[in-house]
Design an enzyme around this catalytic site. Structure first.
Site, mmCIF file in Angstrom:
data_model
loop_
_atom_site.group_PDB
_atom_site.id
_atom_site.type_symbol
_atom_site.label_atom_id
_atom_site.label_comp_id
_atom_site.label_asym_id
_atom_site.label_seq_id
_atom_site.Cartn_x
_atom_site.Cartn_y
_atom_site.Cartn_z
ATOM 1 N N ASP A 38 0.863 -1.192 0.000
ATOM 2 C CA ASP A 38 0.000 0.000 0.000
ATOM 3 C C ASP A 38 0.895 1.236 0.000
ATOM 4 O O ASP A 38 2.085 1.164 0.346
ATOM 5 C CB ASP A 38 -0.909 0.040 1.237
ATOM 6 N N SER A 39 0.286 2.367 -0.359
ATOM 7 C CA SER A 39 1.037 3.625 -0.308
ATOM 8 C C SER A 39 1.460 3.947 1.130
ATOM 9 O O SER A 39 2.418 4.684 1.327
ATOM 10 C CB SER A 39 0.175 4.764 -0.862
ATOM 11 N N CYS A 74 -4.277 -1.377 -2.276
ATOM 12 C CA CYS A 74 -4.403 0.072 -2.457
ATOM 13 C C CYS A 74 -5.230 0.288 -3.719
ATOM 14 O O CYS A 74 -4.863 -0.199 -4.800
ATOM 15 C CB CYS A 74 -3.013 0.688 -2.630
ATOM 16 N N GLU A 106 -3.528 9.320 7.764
ATOM 17 C CA GLU A 106 -2.074 9.095 7.831
ATOM 18 C C GLU A 106 -1.453 9.891 8.985
ATOM 19 O O GLU A 106 -0.426 9.509 9.524
ATOM 20 C CB GLU A 106 -1.399 9.496 6.510
ATOM 21 N N CYS A 164 -11.221 2.900 -0.688
ATOM 22 C CA CYS A 164 -9.855 3.279 -0.322
ATOM 23 C C CYS A 164 -9.561 2.501 0.944
ATOM 24 O O CYS A 164 -10.372 2.503 1.882
ATOM 25 C CB CYS A 164 -9.768 4.783 -0.065
ATOM 26 N N HIS A 221 -7.753 2.969 3.340
ATOM 27 C CA HIS A 221 -7.630 3.732 4.585
ATOM 28 C C HIS A 221 -8.997 3.953 5.258
ATOM 29 O O HIS A 221 -9.060 4.145 6.473
ATOM 30 C CB HIS A 221 -7.053 5.125 4.307
HETATM 31 N N1 DGL Z 1 -5.053 3.147 0.599
HETATM 32 C C1 DGL Z 1 -4.940 3.826 -0.655
HETATM 33 C C2 DGL Z 1 -6.156 3.524 -1.508
HETATM 34 O O1 DGL Z 1 -6.789 2.489 -1.274
HETATM 35 C C3 DGL Z 1 -4.531 5.184 -0.334
HETATM 36 C C4 DGL Z 1 -4.413 6.190 -1.273
HETATM 37 C C5 DGL Z 1 -3.404 7.274 -1.124
HETATM 38 O O2 DGL Z 1 -2.226 7.012 -0.833
HETATM 39 O O3 DGL Z 1 -3.824 8.398 -1.409
HETATM 40 O O4 DGL Z 1 -6.503 4.225 -2.424
#
Ligand code: DGL
Length: 276
Positions: free
Chosen positions: A11-12, A74, A159, A193, A195
């Site tokens: 993931d990011s 992600c 975050e 998303c 998150h």
């Molecule tokens: N968890 C990522 C997603 O599902 C995060 C996105 C991000 O880094 O902006 O899109």
């Protein structure tokens, strides 16, 4: 046959941990390596090219750690990088490796949650603008109305661990109200998303009673379990010592503190140096 290999989860940043938690609960025996690109997150507003380059670099790093299978946990990376990696990179450079995303397994089942045949999809700008969800969902549910809403401030709030505070309430209500104003028929919201599950208590407080909020963790875990039974050539390479390793491109101590909140387990990570 080497049977010590791991499933890579990418993931990011921290969001993929919501998916990893479901995967590890459903498939506890396998070895896993989680990689969060915290130094370069959020990905949501980056261009296609940037998300592709960043994601590819992390996927190649996971391949080099001995992961024959990588899950892009992600949506932004799945929307912007997965197709190119699957179609252009793997056949040429890594024919024996596999990369899977979170959009298709979600699109396959999302229609079963709605009674009004109308769902809201909340995601990053990148995911929403890519139109990946409407396109994928309509393959499986051509009649379903898909209404999208981007929520650019939600990932930064999460975050920075600000989502638990009152200040986040304003932005949770703002984007949810904007979505619901687009169609009175919406009865289900897909949290597109990884998150966003952290915001479920706050979102639930601003939607009408009986609304369904769908997170992707269990959906992706079920789909992975099914994939592994259908792909013994991958499954047979995987170690089953229940090992979990965590890596971040950011600061390890910050990662450990925040990641433990997402994963409900104490996490000790190591740093990966990427080309920033
Ligand atoms: N968890 C990522 C997603 O599902 C995060 C996105 C991000 O880094 O902006 O899109």
């Amino acid at each position: 046959m080497n049977t010590t290999k791991s499933i890579g989860v990418f993931d990011s940043g921290y969001g993929g941990l919501t998916v990893f938690k479901s995967i590890a609960a459903k498939l506890p025996d396998y070895n896993y390596i989680y990689m969060g690109d915290n130094a370069r997150s959020p990905y949501g507003d980056h261009s296609f090219e940037t998300v592709y380059q960043y994601t590819l670099e992390c996927v190649e790093w996971l391949f080099a750690q001995g992961c024959p299978l990588v899950i892009l946990a992600c949506n932004t990376a799945s929307a912007k990088a997965l197709r190119n990696i699957q179609q252009k990179v793997l056949p040429v450079k890594y024919p024996d490796y596999r990369v899977l995303g979170v959009i298709r397994p979600t699109a396959e089942v999302i229609g079963s949650f709605t009674e009004s045949n109308t769902i809201g999809v909340m995601g990053t700008r990148g995911t929403v603008n890519s139109e990946s969800y409407p396109i994928e969902i309509h393959h499986f549910y051509p009649e379903l109305e898909v209404v999208q809403q981007s929520c650019p401030l939600w990932v930064p709030l999460i975050e920075n661990n600000e989502h638990i505070h009152e200040g986040a309430d304003y932005f949770v209500k703002k984007y949810t109200d904007e979505l619901l104003a687009k169609s009175p028929a919406i009865d289900t919201i897909l949290l597109a998303c990884t998150h966003y599950p952290l915001l479920i208590p706050k979102i639930a407080a601003v939607v009408p009673e009986g609304f369904k909020l769908v997170a992707q963790g269990d959906i992706v875990a079920d789909s992975l379990a099914d994939y592994l039974t259908r792909h013994p050539e991958i499954e047979s390479q995987l170690g089953k010592a229940s090992e979990k390793k965590f890596y971040t491109s950011g600061d390890e101590q910050v990662f450990d503190k925040n990641a433990s909140i997402f994963f409900d387990e104490k996490i000790v990570s190591a740093r990966v140096n990427l080309k920033i």
